[in-house]
Scaffold this motif. Structure first.
Motif, short mmCIF file in Angstrom:
data_model
loop_
_atom_site.label_atom_id
_atom_site.label_comp_id
_atom_site.label_asym_id
_atom_site.label_seq_id
_atom_site.Cartn_x
_atom_site.Cartn_y
_atom_site.Cartn_z
N PHE A 150 0.81 -1.22 0.00
CA PHE A 150 0.00 0.00 0.00
C PHE A 150 0.85 1.27 0.00
CE2 PHE A 150 -2.45 -3.37 1.94
CZ PHE A 150 -3.64 -3.28 1.26
N ARG A 151 0.28 2.26 -0.64
CA ARG A 151 0.89 3.57 -0.64
C ARG A 151 -0.10 4.51 0.02
NH1 ARG A 151 2.28 7.35 -4.24
NH2 ARG A 151 0.26 6.99 -5.24
N LEU A 152 0.35 5.26 0.99
CA LEU A 152 -0.59 6.15 1.68
C LEU A 152 -0.88 7.35 0.78
CD1 LEU A 152 -2.01 6.05 4.35
CD2 LEU A 152 -0.24 7.56 5.30
N ALA A 153 -2.12 7.40 0.28
CA ALA A 153 -2.45 8.46 -0.67
C ALA A 153 -3.04 9.67 0.04
CB ALA A 153 -3.44 7.93 -1.71
N GLY A 154 -3.57 9.43 1.22
CA GLY A 154 -4.14 10.57 1.92
C GLY A 154 -4.44 10.22 3.37
N TYR A 155 -4.30 11.21 4.24
CA TYR A 155 -4.61 11.03 5.64
C TYR A 155 -5.65 12.07 5.94
CZ TYR A 155 -3.72 10.12 10.57
OH TYR A 155 -3.85 9.79 11.88
N ASN A 156 -6.93 11.64 5.91
CA ASN A 156 -8.00 12.62 5.87
C ASN A 156 -8.75 12.74 7.18
OD1 ASN A 156 -7.81 10.98 3.13
ND2 ASN A 156 -8.15 13.16 2.70
N GLN A 157 -9.44 13.86 7.28
CA GLN A 157 -10.20 14.13 8.50
C GLN A 157 -11.56 13.46 8.47
OE1 GLN A 157 -8.83 15.49 11.11
NE2 GLN A 157 -6.96 15.71 9.87
N SER A 158 -12.17 13.38 7.27
CA SER A 158 -13.51 12.81 7.21
C SER A 158 -13.61 11.82 6.05
CB SER A 158 -14.54 13.92 6.99
OG SER A 158 -14.37 14.43 5.68
N PHE A 159 -14.60 10.97 6.16
CA PHE A 159 -14.80 9.98 5.11
C PHE A 159 -15.11 10.67 3.78
CE2 PHE A 159 -17.36 7.05 2.61
CZ PHE A 159 -16.52 5.95 2.59
N LYS A 160 -15.86 11.75 3.87
CA LYS A 160 -16.26 12.49 2.69
C LYS A 160 -15.03 12.98 1.92
CE LYS A 160 -19.92 15.56 1.44
NZ LYS A 160 -20.73 16.69 1.80
N GLU A 161 -14.08 13.47 2.68
CA GLU A 161 -12.86 13.98 2.09
C GLU A 161 -12.09 12.85 1.39
OE1 GLU A 161 -11.00 16.61 5.03
OE2 GLU A 161 -9.12 16.10 4.01
N ALA A 162 -12.05 11.70 2.09
CA ALA A 162 -11.34 10.55 1.53
C ALA A 162 -12.05 10.04 0.28
CB ALA A 162 -11.23 9.43 2.56
N PHE A 163 -13.37 10.10 0.31
CA PHE A 163 -14.13 9.62 -0.84
C PHE A 163 -13.84 10.45 -2.08
CE2 PHE A 163 -17.88 8.57 -3.37
CZ PHE A 163 -17.81 7.19 -3.28
N GLY A 164 -13.57 11.74 -1.82
CA GLY A 164 -13.16 12.61 -2.92
C GLY A 164 -11.93 12.07 -3.63
N LEU A 165 -11.02 11.49 -2.87
CA LEU A 165 -9.80 10.92 -3.44
C LEU A 165 -10.13 9.71 -4.33
CD1 LEU A 165 -7.23 11.04 -0.50
CD2 LEU A 165 -7.30 12.46 -2.56
N ILE A 166 -11.10 8.93 -3.88
CA ILE A 166 -11.51 7.78 -4.71
C ILE A 166 -12.13 8.29 -6.00
CG2 ILE A 166 -13.26 5.97 -4.91
CD1 ILE A 166 -12.37 4.78 -2.49
N GLU A 167 -12.96 9.32 -5.87
CA GLU A 167 -13.62 9.86 -7.06
C GLU A 167 -12.62 10.41 -8.06
OE1 GLU A 167 -18.07 11.11 -5.68
OE2 GLU A 167 -16.43 12.48 -5.21
N SER A 168 -11.57 11.03 -7.55
CA SER A 168 -10.57 11.56 -8.48
C SER A 168 -9.50 10.51 -8.81
CB SER A 168 -9.91 12.81 -7.87
OG SER A 168 -9.24 12.44 -6.68
N ASP A 169 -9.77 9.27 -8.44
CA ASP A 169 -8.93 8.13 -8.79
C ASP A 169 -7.54 8.19 -8.15
OD1 ASP A 169 -9.33 5.75 -9.90
OD2 ASP A 169 -8.57 6.27 -11.89
#
Lengths: 372, 307
Positions: A73-92
């Motif tokens: 695994f590569r740490l792509a983001g350390y986010n405050q909320s799930f919503k924020e992290a989901f944004g990362l999934i959406e932007s691939d």
């Protein structure tokens, strides 16, 4: 005999005079053998992981560092909320989200259980599946580690446990290259032999030289032998180069006997060349021959068990693979090189491939008409 | 003795259930004597190549029979293949082999060597020998023809089939080529040659004029020319197109057609006077009219047969 010798001399002369073909015959397989196994890797690495850590405890830190340290695994983001992290999934940018709830550490110790949330982007099915599984097993491992620290295990387990430990044979470290290199080598030999022989007679047809040959007293089988032998020799050379590359680039040393390997390839090449010749007797132009060969090569490769296991194919596809010579070649390559199978083990394969060689070459000779 | 006997052979291409196919050779019969130089003269698509391919055992006739040196073209094809020489219309030697390698190859294939039959090809081979290490694909048209002829001759064939050997070859090489054929004839080799050029027809011993798969006439070139029934006239005037129109409308005209810078014409009236025509043509507004009585050529005979 004299005629055959002369035909062979002529064929070799023509092949070696065409500098482009010679370099293609030798250069192309080498490049493919070096590039393909390194690139076409089934192990999923570099999965992008986004972590939402609501707990921010030492345990959650431990878990995250354990996941990242696994190498998958590569740490792509350390986010405050799930919503924020989901944004990362959406932007691939992320493939997986690991959400650690609040009071993760406290509940784990106090209540002896805790829940984690893992969200997976399943667009790339393989990556999602494997990523999820990896993460799951890492967490399970982490969990077991904590249990060991927290709970003093009783002398005797209160309930019986069956622990399954797998031991990998023949490829102990599950090196994907060890598995794929012999297969790719089989494919390369097939391509060199099949394409060259298919295109050769068709070329004589296209240029019109076959017309001049046909009015000579050359016998059909001598003519066809004159076409077969040069490519048989060339394909054997390519195979040898491949074995040497496998030895020095990937460190794959055949466990079994080289003699068995060469015996099998000798017969197998007759099958492949016979197939090429048969195709050439049906075609009038190199384009036709190229397309037909391409069609069959794709089938042979995809249904040959190189990338996907034949055992997991549907039954009708399994039936088709029985008529695929490449399948037997790939199997024997893996058997002899990795398992060290002997002549007796590959005898069934050898029998089937010999039968195919007889049928295909016989058909090619019958179908090559000097008169129409 | 006859070297080639062809009896009523017919060949149709692409005959299917729905189509009748293309009739390429229609009930053709002829014979060629030993040591004869026989010409198949006809336009493209007349069926010359099909006849050649049948006689060289590359094609099986639908009906009829033929023998070459007494061997049947269907049942004794093996013997024929080892005794005839065939030079296809399309250059079909190995372009990536040199002159010498090609010649050597064909000699070996027929179980002989260059040395053994060198006397047959010497006259031709000396002309291309300086380039013997050059690949066949890099040769000029004329040199290719010479090499192909050498390769067809190297096994001392009894019969030589030359399919349009001079098509696409310059006039000088064409002339040379026919001189070589004459020398080969002196070696007692039967030669059967096809050509679309009428001027080459006169160089053959006998010719067959063919068109649409049928033989129109077989005879010596002289007799074909002599048998031309009418007196032929060559007419010239200042304007070709109007001249042809005027000739066509001339009351006593039998046939008229353009022939190079002249128009050739024949007339119904055996006592035809050139003065009458000249007066007629001048009356049509044509100037510098010239009319000459001439000998018919093969081409004139061919045109007559076609109509």
């Amino acid at each position: 005999m004299r005629t055959l010798r002369f035909l062979l001399r002529k064929e070799f002369r023509q092949i070696f005079r065409d500098k482009a073909i010679v370099s293609l015959i030798f250069f192309m397989p080498m490049v493919q053998l070096i590039l393909m196994p390194l690139a076409a890797d089934y192990e999923v690495r570099n999965i992008n992981l986004a972590v939402v850590d609501h707990d921010k405890s030492s345990y959650s830190q431990k878990l995250i560092s354990k996941v990242v340290a696994s190498g998958y695994f590569r740490l792509a983001g350390y986010n405050q909320s799930f919503k924020e992290a989901f944004g990362l999934i959406e932007s691939d940018e992320a493939d997986l989200i690991l959400e650690i709830p609040q009071d993760f550490e406290r509940n784990l110790i106090r209540e002896d259980k805790q829940k984690l949330f893992v969200a997976v982007n399943a667009i790339n099915g393989t990556k999602a599946n494997l990523g999820g599984a990896y993460l799951g097993s890492i967490i399970a491992d982490f969990n077991a580690g904590i249990r060991m620290q927290l709970v003093r295990p009783p002398k005797f387990s209160t309930f019986p446990v069956i622990e399954v430990v797998a031991s990998n044979w023949f490829n102990p470290v599950l090196n994907y290259k060890v598995f794929i290199v012999p297969g790719i080598l089989a494919i390369l030999v097939t391509m060199v032999g099949g394409f060259l022989s298919a295109l050769n007679i068709v070329r004589e047809k296209e240029i019109g030289t076959i017309e001049q040959i046909n009015v000579t007293p050359i016998k059909k089988h001598i003519f066809i032998l004159g076409k077969l032998i040069p490519f048989w020799v060339l394909a054997n050379i390519v195979f040898t180069i491949g074995l040497i590359l496998a030895r020095f680039v990937y460190g794959i040393v055949p466990v079994g006997s080289l003699l068995v390997l060469y015996l099998f390839i000798a017969i197998y090449l007759l099958t492949v060349l016979g197939f090429g010749l048969l195709v050439s007797t049906f075609c009038d132009t190199q384009q036709q021959a190229m397309f037909i060969m391409f069609f069959f090569m794709m089938l042979f490769i995809l249904l040959g068990g190189l990338f996907t296991s034949i055992d997991s194919m549907p039954d009708w596809a399994k039936v088709i693979t029985r008529f695929n010579p490449v399948r037997y070649m790939i199997e024997v390559m893996r058997m002899v090189i990795l398992k060290g199978s002997g002549l007796m083990d590959v005898l069934p394969h050898l029998g089937i491939v010999s039968l195919m060689a007889v049928v295909l070459n016989g058909w090619a000779i019958l179908n090559y008409k000097k008169t129409n | 003795m006859e070297a080639i006997v062809v009896k009523n052979i017919t060949k149709t291409y692409g005959k299917g259930k729905k189509t009748d196919g293309t009739l390429a050779v229609d009930n053709v019969s002829f014979t060629v004597g030993k040591g004869e130089l026989f010409g198949l003269i006809g336009p493209d698509g007349a069926g010359k190549t099909s006849i050649f391919r049948m006689l060289t055992t590359l094609l099986v006739p639908d009906s009829g029979s033929a023998t070459v040196d007494g061997h049947d073209i269907v049942s004794d094809f093996r013997q024929i293949r080892s005794t005839v020489g065939y030079m296809p219309g399309k250059f079909s030697l190995y372009q990536d082999l040199t002159i010498e390698e090609n010649l050597n190859f064909f000699a070996t294939v027929f179980g002989t060597t260059i040395e053994e039959n060198y006397h047959l090809i010497r006259d031709i081979y000396v002309q291309i020998e300086p380039f013997k290490t050059r690949r066949a694909g890099k040769l000029s048209g004329g040199m290719k023809q010479k090499l192909a002829l050498c390769c067809a001759l190297i096994h001392k064939p009894t019969t030589l089939f030359l399919d349009e050997p001079t098509t696409g070859v310059d006039p000088v090489s064409r002339k040379e080529f026919w001189e070589m054929l004459k020398r080969l004839k002196a070696q007692d080799i039967t030669i059967i040659v096809s050509t679309p050029y009428m001027d080459e027809a006169a160089l053959c011993d006998r010719i067959a004029l063919i068109q649409g798969g049928k033989i129109l006439s077989i005879d010596t070139p002289q007799r074909i020319v002599q048998s031309y029934p009418e007196q032929l006239f060559a007419v010239k005037a200042n304007e070709m197109y109007r001249l042809l129109q005027a000739l066509e409308n001339y009351p006593g005209i039998l046939r008229s057609y353009a022939f190079g810078e002249y128009a050739h014409a024949t007339f119904r009236d055996p006592d035809f006077k050139t003065d009458d025509l000249e007066a007629y043509l001048t009356g049509q507004g044509l100037t510098s009219v010239r009319i000459e009585a001439i000998e018919a050529t093969i081409e004139d005979s061919f045109i007559k047969l076609l109509n």
